[in-house]
Design a protein around this motif. Structure first.
Motif, PDB file in Angstrom:
ATOM      1  N   GLU A 185     -21.184 -41.585 -18.883  1.00 29.07           N
ATOM      2  CA  GLU A 185     -20.783 -40.268 -18.373  1.00 29.07           C
ATOM      3  C   GLU A 185     -20.066 -40.382 -17.028  1.00 29.07           C
ATOM      4  O   GLU A 185     -19.160 -39.601 -16.723  1.00 29.07           O
ATOM      5  N   SER A 203     -17.418 -38.631 -12.045  1.00 25.34           N
ATOM      6  CA  SER A 203     -16.995 -38.861 -13.425  1.00 25.34           C
ATOM      7  C   SER A 203     -15.477 -38.805 -13.458  1.00 25.34           C
ATOM      8  O   SER A 203     -14.830 -38.405 -12.476  1.00 25.34           O
ATOM      9  N   GLU A 258     -13.752 -36.597 -14.872  1.00 22.09           N
ATOM     10  CA  GLU A 258     -13.411 -35.191 -14.651  1.00 22.09           C
ATOM     11  C   GLU A 258     -13.536 -34.809 -13.179  1.00 22.09           C
ATOM     12  O   GLU A 258     -12.667 -34.134 -12.607  1.00 22.09           O
ATOM     13  N   GLN A 269      -6.420 -42.650 -12.478  1.00 20.00           N
ATOM     14  CA  GLN A 269      -7.554 -42.451 -13.377  1.00 20.00           C
ATOM     15  C   GLN A 269      -8.813 -43.063 -12.769  1.00 20.00           C
ATOM     16  O   GLN A 269      -8.748 -44.010 -11.978  1.00 20.00           O
ATOM     17  N   ARG A 281     -11.816 -45.603 -22.099  1.00 17.21           N
ATOM     18  CA  ARG A 281     -12.317 -44.280 -22.494  1.00 17.21           C
ATOM     19  C   ARG A 281     -12.228 -43.309 -21.316  1.00 17.21           C
ATOM     20  O   ARG A 281     -11.906 -42.127 -21.494  1.00 17.21           O
ATOM     21  N   TRP A 282     -12.508 -43.802 -20.126  1.00 18.32           N
ATOM     22  CA  TRP A 282     -12.392 -42.962 -18.931  1.00 18.32           C
ATOM     23  C   TRP A 282     -10.935 -42.564 -18.679  1.00 18.32           C
ATOM     24  O   TRP A 282     -10.666 -41.490 -18.146  1.00 18.32           O
ATOM     25  N   ARG A 291     -10.284 -39.553 -20.784  1.00 14.67           N
ATOM     26  CA  ARG A 291     -10.950 -38.382 -20.194  1.00 14.67           C
ATOM     27  C   ARG A 291     -10.231 -37.924 -18.932  1.00 14.67           C
ATOM     28  O   ARG A 291     -10.082 -36.711 -18.694  1.00 14.67           O
ATOM     29  N   SER A 292      -9.792 -38.876 -18.115  1.00 14.47           N
ATOM     30  CA  SER A 292      -9.053 -38.517 -16.898  1.00 14.47           C
ATOM     31  C   SER A 292      -7.784 -37.757 -17.250  1.00 14.47           C
ATOM     32  O   SER A 292      -7.464 -36.723 -16.642  1.00 14.47           O
ATOM     33  N   GLU A 348      -8.521 -34.164 -18.501  1.00 14.36           N
ATOM     34  CA  GLU A 348      -8.911 -33.245 -17.434  1.00 14.36           C
ATOM     35  C   GLU A 348      -7.736 -32.940 -16.512  1.00 14.36           C
ATOM     36  O   GLU A 348      -7.557 -31.801 -16.070  1.00 14.36           O
TER      37      GLU A 348
END
Length: 390
Positions: A110, A126, A128, A144, A172-173, A176-177, A180
């Motif tokens: 997370e 995170s 986000e 990121q 994976r981050w 997500r970055s 967001e």
């Protein structure tokens, strides 16, 4: 907004000349970016940065989140007005600083749970959250959130399995970055970060995945994290030139003057490092003809400037004319030695100006050489000059 124009390439290497257009201005590449951790390049006025040729500087997401806090920066509309710098700014994601907290943090899928090094509060970073912070900072380039893969863990070299696990989470981050960043409708640019430790095939996997995500620009992270120089050079030779030719390439946290020239030869467009400013505060000076320690006794009566070819304020004063063994306005090695010995703050201020000027002038000389089609000759002359000694 980000536009990258490729202007010239060098047939003898992967070196290239470019122009990067961002919301707060145009950056000529290759470029070195001075580091302004807390919203300031230590000991240097913004006007001095402009005068020495700085086109873009860094801010540190983690530290600015801690102090002064987002409410303060938001009240100014972002970092540019807060720190009185009207040119582009790049902010890192905070990942390296959180990683550096060691036992004070816990990394999960997370994000990262940690205690503030300022007041001990429990905090959470995170992908986000990092994007939300960087949106408030309004930096022209955001990064990121990634996990910095160390060279060693508990005295043992990071294994391929450990490097893969870290790289895949950073991948994976990255997704997500990006999601967001787009949800926030941030008008600036977001870079993905290639990880993979010292393993070329992992670097290639990371690179391929990030290119598929179609970031506006890309960085190479996870170097200069304790590995031997030859290991760093191996990754530098492998990764940058494999990134898309039509997008900017950023090598994070590197390095010495030799690293910059080698990095450009391997296709890097952008660099940052605390070395010129940190070393200046510790009395280590970079010059065209090698490095010198200004605290050494041999400088006690030396009338020469730090670098006889340099036109910075420390070496040439306000004249902007290099030393000619005659009348001059700059400061002598003897005077700077005296300031260092006495602990006077003017000493590290002047040596910081010199070191940054030297780095930025080095980048200008590389741009000029690429424009003129003589980068190979420049590279050879650079090595010869640096080996000559001061």
């Amino acid at each position: 907004m980000l536009q990258f124009d490729l202007l010239a390439t060098d047939p003898s290497s992967h070196a290239r000349r470019g122009r990067l257009t961002l919301n707060h201005g145009v950056v000529q590449t290759p470029i070195f970016m001075p580091v302004g951790t807390y919203g300031t390049v230590k000991g240097v006025m913004p006007r001095s940065l402009t005068e020495m040729g700085a086109q873009i500087i860094l801010g540190n997401t983690f530290h600015l989140w801690m102090r002064p806090g987002l409410d303060v920066v938001k009240g100014f509309g972002g970092l540019h007005a807060f720190e009185q710098w009207d040119k582009p700014i790049l902010t890192d994601s905070g990942g390296f600083q959180v990683w550096s907290l060691g036992a004070m943090r816990k990394i999960t899928e997370e994000g990262v749970h940690f205690r503030s090094p300022v007041n001990g509060d429990k905090l959470f970073m995170s992908p986000e959250v990092s994007m939300q912070i960087q949106t408030v900072l309004n930096s022209d380039i955001a990064m990121q959130l990634d996990e910095c893969t160390p060279y060693e863990t508990n005295g043992q070299r990071t294994t391929e399995s450990e490097a893969r696990k870290s790289m895949e989470m950073s991948r994976r981050w990255a997704a997500r970055s990006k999601a967001e960043f787009e949800r926030l409708e941030n008008p600036n640019a977001l870079f993905g970060i290639v990880q993979g430790g010292m393993y070329e095939h992992l670097r290639q996997e990371s690179l391929d995945a990030l290119v598929e995500m179609d970031f506006p620009g890309y960085a190479v992270g996870g170097v200069s994290v304790g590995e031997p120089k030859e290991e760093m050079l191996r990754i530098m030779a492998h990764t940058p030139h494999r990134l898309p030719a039509n997008k900017p390439r950023y090598l994070m946290g590197v390095g010495t003057p030799e690293d910059l020239v080698e990095g450009v030869a391997q296709g890097v467009d952008m660099f940052d490092c605390v070395m010129p400013t940190r070393n200046a505060r510790n009395g280590t000076i970079f010059t065209r003809y090698g490095d010198l320690k200004i605290r050494n006794a041999r400088h006690r009566e030396d009338h020469r400037p730090l670098d006889t070819t340099c036109t910075c304020h420390a070496c040439a004063g306000t004249s902007g004319v290099a030393w000619d063994d005659g009348g001059r306005e700059g400061f002598s090695r003897a005077y700077l030695h005296h300031l260092e010995r006495c602990g006077e703050m003017l000493g590290p201020m002047l040596t910081t100006i010199h070191n940054l000027h030297y780095y930025l002038q080095l980048m200008q000389e590389m741009r000029d050489a690429l424009d003129a089609g003589r980068f190979a000759q420049f590279r050879a002359q650079f090595k010869s000059d640096r080996a000559r000694g001061v």
